[in-house]
Scaffold this active site. Structure first.
Site, PDB file in Angstrom:
ATOM      1  N   ASP A   1    -114.115 132.154  96.223  1.00 41.79           N
ATOM      2  CA  ASP A   1    -115.014 131.170  95.628  1.00 41.79           C
ATOM      3  C   ASP A   1    -116.036 132.006  94.869  1.00 41.79           C
ATOM      4  OD1 ASP A   1    -117.199 129.479  95.101  1.00 41.79           O
ATOM      5  OD2 ASP A   1    -116.728 128.204  96.816  1.00 41.79           O
TER       6      ASP A   1
ATOM      7  N   ASN B   1    -112.102 133.253  84.751  1.00 46.15           N
ATOM      8  CA  ASN B   1    -111.615 131.974  84.239  1.00 46.15           C
ATOM      9  C   ASN B   1    -112.222 130.775  84.960  1.00 46.15           C
ATOM     10  OD1 ASN B   1    -109.353 130.036  83.148  1.00 46.15           O
ATOM     11  ND2 ASN B   1    -109.262 129.891  85.388  1.00 46.15           N
TER      12      ASN B   1
ATOM     13  N   SER C   1    -116.253 128.860  75.677  1.00 48.37           N
ATOM     14  CA  SER C   1    -115.835 127.602  75.046  1.00 48.37           C
ATOM     15  C   SER C   1    -116.506 127.469  73.693  1.00 48.37           C
ATOM     16  CB  SER C   1    -116.267 126.439  75.947  1.00 48.37           C
ATOM     17  OG  SER C   1    -116.163 125.219  75.249  1.00 48.37           O
TER      18      SER C   1
ATOM     19  N   TYR D   1    -122.889 122.198  80.610  1.00 44.97           N
ATOM     20  CA  TYR D   1    -121.724 123.035  80.284  1.00 44.97           C
ATOM     21  C   TYR D   1    -122.019 123.926  79.080  1.00 44.97           C
ATOM     22  CZ  TYR D   1    -116.766 124.093  79.397  1.00 44.97           C
ATOM     23  OH  TYR D   1    -115.555 124.717  79.208  1.00 44.97           O
TER      24      TYR D   1
ATOM     25  N   LYS E   1    -122.095 128.111  78.987  1.00 48.54           N
ATOM     26  CA  LYS E   1    -121.197 128.965  78.205  1.00 48.54           C
ATOM     27  C   LYS E   1    -121.971 129.862  77.232  1.00 48.54           C
ATOM     28  CE  LYS E   1    -117.295 127.600  80.106  1.00 48.54           C
ATOM     29  NZ  LYS E   1    -116.556 128.457  81.045  1.00 48.54           N
TER      30      LYS E   1
ATOM     31  N   VAL F   1    -107.694 122.032  75.796  1.00 51.02           N
ATOM     32  CA  VAL F   1    -106.431 122.294  76.490  1.00 51.02           C
ATOM     33  C   VAL F   1    -106.095 121.224  77.526  1.00 51.02           C
ATOM     34  CG1 VAL F   1    -105.139 124.067  77.727  1.00 51.02           C
ATOM     35  CG2 VAL F   1    -107.067 124.735  76.270  1.00 51.02           C
ATOM     36  N   ARG F   2    -104.800 120.893  77.603  1.00 51.53           N
ATOM     37  CA  ARG F   2    -104.323 119.887  78.581  1.00 51.53           C
ATOM     38  C   ARG F   2    -104.332 120.459  80.001  1.00 51.53           C
ATOM     39  NH1 ARG F   2    -100.877 119.311  74.355  1.00 51.53           N
ATOM     40  NH2 ARG F   2     -99.211 120.528  75.303  1.00 51.53           N
ATOM     41  N   THR F   3    -105.479 120.264  80.663  1.00 54.63           N
ATOM     42  CA  THR F   3    -105.622 120.660  82.076  1.00 54.63           C
ATOM     43  C   THR F   3    -106.412 119.540  82.743  1.00 54.63           C
ATOM     44  OG1 THR F   3    -107.732 121.731  81.634  1.00 54.63           O
ATOM     45  CG2 THR F   3    -105.761 123.123  81.487  1.00 54.63           C
TER      46      THR F   3
HETATM   47  P1  NAP Z   1    -109.463 123.233  85.410  1.00 55.53           P
HETATM   48  O1  NAP Z   1    -108.102 122.733  85.153  1.00 55.53           O
HETATM   49  O2  NAP Z   1    -110.534 122.283  85.825  1.00 55.53           O
HETATM   50  O3  NAP Z   1    -109.378 124.433  86.468  1.00 55.53           O
HETATM   51  C1  NAP Z   1    -110.557 125.059  86.850  1.00 55.53           C
HETATM   52  C2  NAP Z   1    -110.222 126.179  87.801  1.00 55.53           C
HETATM   53  O4  NAP Z   1    -111.453 126.788  88.203  1.00 55.53           O
HETATM   54  C3  NAP Z   1    -109.516 125.695  89.058  1.00 55.53           C
HETATM   55  O5  NAP Z   1    -108.580 126.648  89.474  1.00 55.53           O
HETATM   56  C4  NAP Z   1    -110.674 125.625  90.061  1.00 55.53           C
HETATM   57  O6  NAP Z   1    -110.274 125.787  91.398  1.00 55.53           O
HETATM   58  C5  NAP Z   1    -111.477 126.827  89.611  1.00 55.53           C
HETATM   59  N1  NAP Z   1    -112.828 126.815  90.174  1.00 55.53           N
HETATM   60  C6  NAP Z   1    -113.813 125.916  89.989  1.00 55.53           C
HETATM   61  N2  NAP Z   1    -114.897 126.279  90.709  1.00 55.53           N
HETATM   62  C7  NAP Z   1    -114.572 127.427  91.343  1.00 55.53           C
HETATM   63  C8  NAP Z   1    -115.251 128.292  92.226  1.00 55.53           C
HETATM   64  N3  NAP Z   1    -116.521 128.045  92.634  1.00 55.53           N
HETATM   65  N4  NAP Z   1    -114.616 129.392  92.687  1.00 55.53           N
HETATM   66  C9  NAP Z   1    -113.344 129.655  92.304  1.00 55.53           C
HETATM   67  N5  NAP Z   1    -112.643 128.875  91.486  1.00 55.53           N
HETATM   68  C10 NAP Z   1    -113.251 127.770  91.014  1.00 55.53           C
HETATM   69  O7  NAP Z   1    -110.046 123.971  84.118  1.00 55.53           O
HETATM   70  P2  NAP Z   1    -109.278 124.719  82.918  1.00 55.53           P
HETATM   71  O8  NAP Z   1    -109.141 123.767  81.814  1.00 55.53           O
HETATM   72  O9  NAP Z   1    -108.107 125.444  83.431  1.00 55.53           O
HETATM   73  O10 NAP Z   1    -110.435 125.727  82.477  1.00 55.53           O
HETATM   74  C11 NAP Z   1    -110.398 127.124  82.760  1.00 55.53           C
HETATM   75  C12 NAP Z   1    -111.527 127.790  82.002  1.00 55.53           C
HETATM   76  O11 NAP Z   1    -111.400 127.527  80.594  1.00 55.53           O
HETATM   77  C13 NAP Z   1    -112.916 127.266  82.409  1.00 55.53           C
HETATM   78  O12 NAP Z   1    -113.835 128.332  82.441  1.00 55.53           O
HETATM   79  C14 NAP Z   1    -113.257 126.304  81.290  1.00 55.53           C
HETATM   80  O13 NAP Z   1    -114.642 126.142  81.125  1.00 55.53           O
HETATM   81  C15 NAP Z   1    -112.606 126.974  80.097  1.00 55.53           C
HETATM   82  N6  NAP Z   1    -112.303 126.041  78.982  1.00 55.53           N
HETATM   83  C16 NAP Z   1    -111.433 125.006  79.153  1.00 55.53           C
HETATM   84  C17 NAP Z   1    -111.177 124.139  78.081  1.00 55.53           C
HETATM   85  C18 NAP Z   1    -110.205 122.977  78.183  1.00 55.53           C
HETATM   86  O14 NAP Z   1    -110.072 122.232  77.194  1.00 55.53           O
HETATM   87  N7  NAP Z   1    -109.518 122.778  79.289  1.00 55.53           N
HETATM   88  C19 NAP Z   1    -111.833 124.355  76.855  1.00 55.53           C
HETATM   89  C20 NAP Z   1    -112.704 125.426  76.714  1.00 55.53           C
HETATM   90  C21 NAP Z   1    -112.943 126.266  77.786  1.00 55.53           C
HETATM   91  P3  NAP Z   1    -110.145 124.554  92.454  1.00 55.53           P
HETATM   92  O15 NAP Z   1    -108.733 124.111  92.358  1.00 55.53           O
HETATM   93  O16 NAP Z   1    -110.519 125.187  93.762  1.00 55.53           O
HETATM   94  O17 NAP Z   1    -111.134 123.495  92.015  1.00 55.53           O
END
Ligand code: NAP
Length: 236
Positions: free
Chosen positions: A62, A89, A144, A159, A163, A192-194
């Site tokens: 964590d 990440n 981001s 957010y 960043k 991104v599709r997450t």
């Molecule tokens: P996501 O699907 O919400 O996944 C987030 C990940 O971070 C999960 O594995 C989550 O783990 C983990 N996490 C959250 N809090 C944590 C903590 N305290 N300790 C350890 N792990 C933790 O997000 P994503 O879209 O993959 O995003 C990944 C990165 O890309 C982030 O930094 C996000 O800001 C950046 N980003 C994403 C987008 C987008 O469109 N998706 C765009 C720009 C930037 P749990 O399963 O334990 O919650």
């Protein structure tokens, strides 16, 4: 293990972009350590990799917990004696819909900063000695476009602020580490599709991971202290 095999840690790697970054690094025959808060989710991610005959390991982390970052560092030192790549990440987007600076609950801002800024800071502080030991390292911070000052707009204030601060961490650390062989860069994966980006986002995690993996595997004459999207430098 053979002396020249690189070791990588990816935070928040059991789902989303982090999981895909771990997968793409593992395909390059890098020893990948997926980290996350939940061991069961981590094991599920490892099984998915194993189904593709990719090997990786899981370690609990964590990013808000300094004692866990230290435990990870000790484990890495014991198991591998080195760390070559850190991908910060893990991230959260906690702003409620329509959030504005004028009214946002400061607890949301603090919780966002804790994960998105202090998390990378703590993990980096913990593992940096391992990179210094080998005189080589690549640190990639998942930032981001919402943190770009050049095009800063209203909305998602916690957010965005987090960043921008993460980008400041990238630049100041890159300057600190100049000449050490350790490079630090920020990147924007696009929308991104997450779970965070939602189902209607235009990009796949595969596309999003590409620039992170490129930065994680930069040659010695590669850039440091920059902000990238699609392998191209973008304004802060
Ligand atoms: P996501 O699907 O919400 O996944 C987030 C990940 O971070 C999960 O594995 C989550 O783990 C983990 N996490 C959250 N809090 C944590 C903590 N305290 N300790 C350890 N792990 C933790 O997000 P994503 O879209 O993959 O995003 C990944 C990165 O890309 C982030 O930094 C996000 O800001 C950046 N980003 C994403 C987008 C987008 O469109 N998706 C765009 C720009 C930037 P749990 O399963 O334990 O919650």
């Amino acid at each position: 293990m053979a002396g020249n095999e690189r070791v990588a840690v990816v935070t928040g790697a059991s789902r989303g972009i982090g999981r895909e970054i771990a997968r793409q690094l593992a395909r390059r025959e890098i020893r990948v350590v997926l980290t996350g808060r939940d061991a069961a989710k981590g094991e599920a991610a490892l099984s998915a990799l194993a189904a593709e005959e990719l090997r990786a390991r899981f370690h609990e982390l964590d990013v808000r917990k300094p004692e866990q970052a230290l435990a990870l560092m000790n484990w890495l030192d014991h198991e591998y004696g080195r760390l070559d790549i850190l991908v910060n990440n893990a991230g959260v987007l906690l702003d409620p819909k329509g959030a504005r600076v004028a009214t946002i609950d400061v607890d949301i801002v603090l919780a966002t900063l804790e994960t998105n800024v202090l998390g990378p800071l703590l993990v980096t502080q913990a593992v940096l000695p391992l990179m210094r030991k080998v005189g080589h390292g690549r640190i990639v911070n998942l930032s981001s476009g919402l943190g770009q000052l050049e095009s800063m707009e209203a909305g998602t204030p916690a957010y965005r602020i987090s960043k921008v601060a993460l980008n400041a961490l990238t630049r100041t650390l890159a300057a600190e580490l100049r000449g050490t062989g350790i490079k630090v860069n920020s990147m924007c994966p696009g929308w991104v599709r997450t779970d965070m980006g939602g189902a209607s986002a235009p990009r796949s995690p595969e596309e999003a991971a590409d620039t992170a993996v490129w930065l994680a595997t930069l040659p010695d004459d590669g850039p440091s202290g920059g902000f990238f999207r699609d392998r191209k430098q973008i304004p802060w």
